[in-house]
Design a protein around this motif. Structure first.
Motif, PDB file in Angstrom:
ATOM      1  N   PRO A   7       0.848  -1.207   0.000  1.00 56.84           N
ATOM      2  CA  PRO A   7       0.000   0.000   0.000  1.00 56.84           C
ATOM      3  C   PRO A   7       0.874   1.244   0.000  1.00 56.84           C
ATOM      4  N   PRO A   8       0.394   2.295  -0.653  1.00 51.80           N
ATOM      5  CA  PRO A   8       1.186   3.525  -0.702  1.00 51.80           C
ATOM      6  C   PRO A   8       1.429   4.080   0.692  1.00 51.80           C
ATOM      7  N   THR A   9       2.608   4.620   0.861  1.00 52.75           N
ATOM      8  CA  THR A   9       2.965   5.223   2.150  1.00 52.75           C
ATOM      9  C   THR A   9       2.252   6.557   2.308  1.00 52.75           C
ATOM     10  N   SER A  10       1.667   6.765   3.454  1.00 49.71           N
ATOM     11  CA  SER A  10       0.979   8.025   3.699  1.00 49.71           C
ATOM     12  C   SER A  10       1.987   9.168   3.712  1.00 49.71           C
ATOM     13  N   PRO A  11       1.638  10.281   3.041  1.00 52.81           N
ATOM     14  CA  PRO A  11       2.548  11.429   3.051  1.00 52.81           C
ATOM     15  C   PRO A  11       2.623  12.105   4.413  1.00 52.81           C
ATOM     16  N   VAL A  12       1.705  11.741   5.312  1.00 51.73           N
ATOM     17  CA  VAL A  12       1.687  12.338   6.648  1.00 51.73           C
ATOM     18  C   VAL A  12       2.151  11.286   7.653  1.00 51.73           C
ATOM     19  N   SER A  13       3.212  11.584   8.365  1.00 51.76           N
ATOM     20  CA  SER A  13       3.730  10.637   9.338  1.00 51.76           C
ATOM     21  C   SER A  13       2.736  10.455  10.482  1.00 51.76           C
ATOM     22  N   ARG A  14       2.905   9.339  11.215  1.00 48.78           N
ATOM     23  CA  ARG A  14       2.004   9.080  12.336  1.00 48.78           C
ATOM     24  C   ARG A  14       2.099  10.187  13.376  1.00 48.78           C
ATOM     25  N   GLU A  15       3.327  10.671  13.633  1.00 44.47           N
ATOM     26  CA  GLU A  15       3.510  11.733  14.609  1.00 44.47           C
ATOM     27  C   GLU A  15       2.833  13.023  14.162  1.00 44.47           C
ATOM     28  N   ARG A  16       3.002  13.343  12.859  1.00 46.82           N
ATOM     29  CA  ARG A  16       2.390  14.567  12.342  1.00 46.82           C
ATOM     30  C   ARG A  16       0.872  14.457  12.341  1.00 46.82           C
TER      31      ARG A  16
END
Length: 387
Positions: A7-16
């Motif tokens: 699956p594509p990596t989310s451009p928003v990190s978990r922390e962000r």
């Protein structure tokens, strides 16, 4: 062999992502002030499972205060959460001739501490020393600093501010931000006044306005579509530099229009008309003198005509709809304001309402608070007006 699809990596990190949700909760609570967890879930769109640990953290950090159950028309009353404005502190710093004024305020704009410090050394060093001293035990809650400068500000650099010795460009914002470690906003003082009046004063009910500030110089703050506009080089609103004839070039950071029609110019003429000590409120003194002195009445007409031409010139370009008189211009009595309105009505291309600003010295504070909190909410290392 079956291909494995990653699956594509989310451009928003978990922390962000968590920080964005956290800021959403803080912003919602700041606006509503007192609400239940269910209302917070509804307003933020966050699930109870996501919201519960965030609320727990914000209570521990002092952002939210648990209160008793609220009223309920049906069912069991819900426990309420109240936003704590003291959890977010900002510093508002005004650069003034020979001193700086520093205030620590909470997110409501309530001043917690105030101090004026003589400027005997470097401006940046004085700011970096004064803000932590004044914040004291509240320093960990400091979310941002807003610096008001009487000149052109662009990218944290201040220029054309002769009253504080900054005619040439001086980088202030980045230096202060690096030392204090919080977002820093450096802006023209009149821009902050306009932002303050728009947030909590005579412009809170409109999206567009022009604030005309008359003091040692003359400047304007412009709000369009609810946002302060600074221009490509940060010089939007430097109306004191309006040329009066083809030979006008300005001198040592002082514009030709403000050299002739500022508070200082009015004070000099008042003293010439009625020799004595310079009045503390020159425009008010002129209005009073004009009641009995024909020469003063004629000069008051000249001042109103000049200010009206300035307002009309701005209205021709930006059509602000409302113009707020600030600084010495608020000393005009009701009759003089009405005469100024008549002059504007006669020449402006569109309806332009003229009225007094209402916040006075607190306009800069309210503007600084809103700017500094916006910088903190952006979640970036700094927020400086840039070209």
């Amino acid at each position: 062999m079956t291909d494995v699809v990653t699956p594509p990596t989310s451009p928003v990190s978990r922390e962000r992502s968590k920080e964005i949700k956290r800021l959403s909760v803080i912003s919602t609570a700041r606006q509503v002030r007192l609400l239940s967890r269910a209302e917070l879930t509804e307003l933020t769109g966050l699930s109870p499972a996501t919201l519960t640990p965030l609320v727990r953290e914000l209570i521990a950090e002092g952002y939210l205060i648990e209160r008793g159950p609220g009223t309920s028309r049906a069912g069991r009353p819900r426990a309420m959460l109240e936003f704590n404005p003291r959890a977010e502190l900002v510093a508002a710093v005004s650069l003034e001739p020979s001193r700086i004024s520093c205030e620590i305020a909470d997110s409501d704009g309530s001043v917690i501490a105030h101090r004026a410090v003589r400027l005997t050394g470097d401006i940046v060093e004085t700011i970096c020393r004064s803000v932590p001293e004044l914040a004291g035990a509240g320093l960990p809650a400091l979310r941002g600093v807003a610096i008001a400068a009487p000149g052109v500000s662009s990218g944290g650099t201040v220029r054309l501010a002769p009253s504080v010795g900054l005619v040439e460009g001086r980088q202030i914002g980045e230096s202060v931000q690096r030392h204090l470690g919080v977002p820093v906003v450096v802006d023209n003082d009149v821009n902050l006044m306009a932002a303050g009046e728009h947030a909590a004063g005579a412009g809170s009910d409109v999206a567009d306005l022009l604030l005309l500030h008359v003091a040692d110089g003359i400047g304007a703050g412009l709000v369009l579509d609810g946002q302060v506009r600074r221009g490509a080089g940060g010089a939007a609103g430097e109306v004191g530099f309006l040329p009066l004839d083809p030979t006008d070039r300005g001198h040592d950071g002082i514009g030709p229009f403000e050299a002739r029609w500022s508070e200082n110019a009015v004070a000099e003429r008042v003293v010439a008309l009625a020799p004595g000590r310079r009045p503390d409120a020159p425009v008010a003194a002129l209005v009073e003198l004009a009641r009995t002195d024909a020469r003063a009445a004629a000069y008051l007409d000249e001042v109103l005509t000049a200010w009206s031409r300035l307002i009309v010139s701005c209205a021709c370009v930006i059509d602000p709809g409302r113009v707020l008189l600030s600084g010495a211009a608020t000393q005009l009595d009701d009759d003089a304001v009405a005469r100024l309105q008549t002059l504007v009505d006669a020449s402006a291309p569109a309806a332009t309402e003229v009225r007094r600003a209402v916040l006075g010295d607190r306009a800069v504070l309210h503007g600084a608070v809103s700017h500094a909190l916006a910088a903190a909410a952006a979640g970036t290392p700094q927020l400086l007006p840039t070209p």
